[in-house]
Design a protein around this motif. Sequence first.
Motif, PDB file in Angstrom:
ATOM      1  N   PRO A  45       0.817  -1.233   0.000  1.00 47.63           N
ATOM      2  CA  PRO A  45       0.000   0.000   0.000  1.00 47.63           C
ATOM      3  C   PRO A  45       0.840   1.267   0.000  1.00 47.63           C
ATOM      4  CG  PRO A  45       0.003  -1.026   2.177  1.00 47.63           C
ATOM      5  CD  PRO A  45       0.707  -1.985   1.260  1.00 47.63           C
ATOM      6  N   GLN A  46       2.173   1.146   0.256  1.00 49.98           N
ATOM      7  CA  GLN A  46       3.019   2.339   0.258  1.00 49.98           C
ATOM      8  C   GLN A  46       3.068   3.013  -1.105  1.00 49.98           C
ATOM      9  OE1 GLN A  46       3.795  -0.645   1.307  1.00 49.98           O
ATOM     10  NE2 GLN A  46       4.423  -0.548   3.465  1.00 49.98           N
ATOM     11  N   GLN A  47       2.876   2.246  -2.184  1.00 46.85           N
ATOM     12  CA  GLN A  47       2.900   2.830  -3.520  1.00 46.85           C
ATOM     13  C   GLN A  47       1.633   3.625  -3.828  1.00 46.85           C
ATOM     14  OE1 GLN A  47       3.691  -0.290  -6.349  1.00 46.85           O
ATOM     15  NE2 GLN A  47       5.856  -0.477  -5.758  1.00 46.85           N
ATOM     16  N   ASN A  48       0.654   3.503  -2.992  1.00 52.33           N
ATOM     17  CA  ASN A  48      -0.580   4.285  -3.152  1.00 52.33           C
ATOM     18  C   ASN A  48      -0.727   5.194  -1.936  1.00 52.33           C
ATOM     19  OD1 ASN A  48      -2.781   5.040  -4.628  1.00 52.33           O
ATOM     20  ND2 ASN A  48      -4.072   3.340  -4.007  1.00 52.33           N
ATOM     21  N   GLY A  49       0.368   5.888  -1.615  1.00 47.61           N
ATOM     22  CA  GLY A  49       0.456   6.623  -0.362  1.00 47.61           C
ATOM     23  C   GLY A  49      -0.556   7.729  -0.190  1.00 47.61           C
ATOM     24  N   VAL A  50      -0.890   8.455  -1.271  1.00 47.70           N
ATOM     25  CA  VAL A  50      -1.818   9.580  -1.148  1.00 47.70           C
ATOM     26  C   VAL A  50      -3.193   9.101  -0.700  1.00 47.70           C
ATOM     27  CG1 VAL A  50      -2.930  11.457  -2.387  1.00 47.70           C
ATOM     28  CG2 VAL A  50      -0.548  10.892  -2.880  1.00 47.70           C
ATOM     29  N   SER A  51      -3.692   8.058  -1.330  1.00 43.78           N
ATOM     30  CA  SER A  51      -5.012   7.538  -0.966  1.00 43.78           C
ATOM     31  C   SER A  51      -5.013   6.946   0.438  1.00 43.78           C
ATOM     32  CB  SER A  51      -5.462   6.484  -1.979  1.00 43.78           C
ATOM     33  OG  SER A  51      -5.572   7.050  -3.269  1.00 43.78           O
ATOM     34  N   GLU A  52      -3.937   6.232   0.775  1.00 47.69           N
ATOM     35  CA  GLU A  52      -3.863   5.623   2.108  1.00 47.69           C
ATOM     36  C   GLU A  52      -3.807   6.700   3.188  1.00 47.69           C
ATOM     37  OE1 GLU A  52      -4.241   2.547   2.802  1.00 47.69           O
ATOM     38  OE2 GLU A  52      -4.191   1.769   0.744  1.00 47.69           O
ATOM     39  N   ARG A  53      -3.107   7.787   2.912  1.00 48.22           N
ATOM     40  CA  ARG A  53      -3.026   8.877   3.907  1.00 48.22           C
ATOM     41  C   ARG A  53      -4.376   9.553   4.061  1.00 48.22           C
ATOM     42  NH1 ARG A  53      -3.230  11.052   7.646  1.00 48.22           N
ATOM     43  NH2 ARG A  53      -1.911  12.622   8.639  1.00 48.22           N
ATOM     44  N   ARG A  54      -5.119   9.693   2.976  1.00 48.79           N
ATOM     45  CA  ARG A  54      -6.443  10.288   3.075  1.00 48.79           C
ATOM     46  C   ARG A  54      -7.398   9.384   3.849  1.00 48.79           C
ATOM     47  NH1 ARG A  54      -6.069  15.597   2.693  1.00 48.79           N
ATOM     48  NH2 ARG A  54      -4.951  16.248   0.839  1.00 48.79           N
ATOM     49  N   ASN A  55      -7.270   8.088   3.634  1.00 47.85           N
ATOM     50  CA  ASN A  55      -8.108   7.159   4.394  1.00 47.85           C
ATOM     51  C   ASN A  55      -7.797   7.244   5.889  1.00 47.85           C
ATOM     52  OD1 ASN A  55      -9.354   6.242   2.067  1.00 47.85           O
ATOM     53  ND2 ASN A  55      -7.944   4.519   1.810  1.00 47.85           N
ATOM     54  N   ARG A  56      -6.516   7.381   6.222  1.00 49.25           N
ATOM     55  CA  ARG A  56      -6.132   7.519   7.627  1.00 49.25           C
ATOM     56  C   ARG A  56      -6.676   8.823   8.202  1.00 49.25           C
ATOM     57  NH1 ARG A  56       0.099   8.154   9.884  1.00 49.25           N
ATOM     58  NH2 ARG A  56      -0.458   8.559  12.056  1.00 49.25           N
ATOM     59  N   TYR A  57      -6.642   9.864   7.422  1.00 47.35           N
ATOM     60  CA  TYR A  57      -7.153  11.159   7.882  1.00 47.35           C
ATOM     61  C   TYR A  57      -8.647  11.074   8.184  1.00 47.35           C
ATOM     62  CZ  TYR A  57      -8.141  16.187   7.842  1.00 47.35           C
ATOM     63  OH  TYR A  57      -8.554  17.447   8.175  1.00 47.35           O
ATOM     64  N   ILE A  58      -9.384  10.396   7.317  1.00 49.13           N
ATOM     65  CA  ILE A  58     -10.827  10.249   7.538  1.00 49.13           C
ATOM     66  C   ILE A  58     -11.098   9.422   8.784  1.00 49.13           C
ATOM     67  CG2 ILE A  58     -12.953   9.285   6.570  1.00 49.13           C
ATOM     68  CD1 ILE A  58     -11.860   9.960   3.804  1.00 49.13           C
ATOM     69  N   MET A  59     -10.322   8.367   9.001  1.00 49.52           N
ATOM     70  CA  MET A  59     -10.523   7.536  10.185  1.00 49.52           C
ATOM     71  C   MET A  59     -10.223   8.309  11.461  1.00 49.52           C
ATOM     72  SD  MET A  59     -11.736   4.699   9.212  1.00 49.52           S
ATOM     73  CE  MET A  59     -11.593   3.891  10.803  1.00 49.52           C
ATOM     74  N   GLU A  60      -9.255   9.218  11.410  1.00 47.51           N
ATOM     75  CA  GLU A  60      -8.955  10.026  12.588  1.00 47.51           C
ATOM     76  C   GLU A  60     -10.074  11.006  12.894  1.00 47.51           C
ATOM     77  OE1 GLU A  60      -5.247  11.798  11.643  1.00 47.51           O
ATOM     78  OE2 GLU A  60      -4.053  10.024  12.160  1.00 47.51           O
ATOM     79  N   ILE A  61     -10.678  11.571  11.838  1.00 46.80           N
ATOM     80  CA  ILE A  61     -11.771  12.517  12.059  1.00 46.80           C
ATOM     81  C   ILE A  61     -13.011  11.802  12.589  1.00 46.80           C
ATOM     82  CG2 ILE A  61     -13.365  14.087  10.852  1.00 46.80           C
ATOM     83  CD1 ILE A  61     -11.168  15.085   9.227  1.00 46.80           C
ATOM     84  N   LEU A  62     -13.129  10.506  12.338  1.00 49.20           N
ATOM     85  CA  LEU A  62     -14.287   9.774  12.830  1.00 49.20           C
ATOM     86  C   LEU A  62     -14.351   9.757  14.348  1.00 49.20           C
ATOM     87  CD1 LEU A  62     -14.611   6.720  10.413  1.00 49.20           C
ATOM     88  CD2 LEU A  62     -15.814   8.890  10.381  1.00 49.20           C
ATOM     89  N   GLY A  63     -13.330  10.293  15.008  1.00 42.45           N
ATOM     90  CA  GLY A  63     -13.391  10.437  16.456  1.00 42.45           C
ATOM     91  C   GLY A  63     -14.489  11.374  16.915  1.00 42.45           C
ATOM     92  N   MET A  64     -15.046  12.165  16.003  1.00 40.88           N
ATOM     93  CA  MET A  64     -16.151  13.046  16.380  1.00 40.88           C
ATOM     94  C   MET A  64     -17.406  12.249  16.720  1.00 40.88           C
ATOM     95  SD  MET A  64     -16.892  14.735  12.657  1.00 40.88           S
ATOM     96  CE  MET A  64     -17.215  13.756  11.193  1.00 40.88           C
ATOM     97  N   LEU A  65     -17.445  10.969  16.366  1.00 40.05           N
ATOM     98  CA  LEU A  65     -18.551  10.117  16.815  1.00 40.05           C
ATOM     99  C   LEU A  65     -18.547   9.990  18.336  1.00 40.05           C
ATOM    100  CD1 LEU A  65     -18.436   7.211  14.207  1.00 40.05           C
ATOM    101  CD2 LEU A  65     -20.260   8.895  14.442  1.00 40.05           C
ATOM    102  N   HIS A  66     -17.360   9.866  18.924  1.00 39.46           N
ATOM    103  CA  HIS A  66     -17.262   9.716  20.371  1.00 39.46           C
ATOM    104  C   HIS A  66     -17.462  11.047  21.093  1.00 39.46           C
ATOM    105  CE1 HIS A  66     -15.784   5.678  19.563  1.00 39.46           C
ATOM    106  NE2 HIS A  66     -14.909   6.210  18.715  1.00 39.46           N
ATOM    107  N   GLU A  67     -17.233  12.154  20.397  1.00 41.07           N
ATOM    108  CA  GLU A  67     -17.401  13.465  21.027  1.00 41.07           C
ATOM    109  C   GLU A  67     -18.845  13.671  21.462  1.00 41.07           C
ATOM    110  OE1 GLU A  67     -16.632  17.277  22.466  1.00 41.07           O
ATOM    111  OE2 GLU A  67     -15.266  15.652  21.912  1.00 41.07           O
ATOM    112  N   LYS A  68     -19.789  13.265  20.622  1.00 38.70           N
ATOM    113  CA  LYS A  68     -21.216  13.402  20.931  1.00 38.70           C
ATOM    114  C   LYS A  68     -21.855  12.064  21.318  1.00 38.70           C
ATOM    115  CE  LYS A  68     -21.582  17.801  20.185  1.00 38.70           C
ATOM    116  NZ  LYS A  68     -21.937  18.751  21.275  1.00 38.70           N
TER     117      LYS A  68
END
Length: 246
Positions: A45-68
């Motif tokens: 997956p390192q060769q598709n780094g841009v997409s993998e980094r965006r997926n990680r970014y989205i998963m980190e933002i999903l922490g807003m589920l726990h906020e509320k």
Amino acid sequence: MVENQSGFRIQSMRSENGKEYNSEEFNKFCEEPGITHQLNAPYTPQQNGVSERRNRYIMEILGMLHEKELLKFFWAKAANTAVFLQNRLPTKALLNKTLFEAWNGFKPSLSFIKVFGCVCFFLVPQVKRDKLDKKALPGIFVGYSSSSKTYKVYNPQTGKMIVSRDAHFTEEEKWNWKDNQLSVKASEEQAFDHWKNELVDDLPIRGTRLLSDIYQQSNMAVCEPAGYDETLQDKKYGETPWSMRC
């Protein structure tokens, strides 16, 4: 859609080496318009780094589920909201621009942005209620509509998804899933802050008070005309000789 909105034709596309992208149907889909299909090495997956980094970014933002304290049922709505906000945030790839501005050519408006998962009250249309029914119902804000200028609201009491333009948001409150109602703690804190900021004139006094004390606290003065000229001026502007002036 990309070609119609950008005016450019897709020349190449890169994907991971998965079976869903190596199927005969997908290969024909790329061969007919002349798109070059590039694949990365298997299990790399390192060769598709841009997409993998965006997926990680989205998963980190999903922490807003726990906020509320939202259920995992809303993960798809949270992911769509994360992408919606990500397209309107600055990035290092573009200097002083957001992804939305680079794609559409104008800066996006952020005046309608609300806290994900907060409690809101959406208006019930008149055609869907009787005269004695409630005009607004509580719900949970779960995202923005991509096809219209509306908000997506989940009604926890009926389990239905509502798309509404008229909604009032209380961004500090969250839904109490245990009792299936608004958070009592948040409501009490909001009521306390309202009471704390309220301006109290004076404490209630039982019994009688002097008339002079009442005049001092009423911010009002009763003045008698000093002479004949002032009396004529009061009559000219429709006032009585005994003028009450605040």
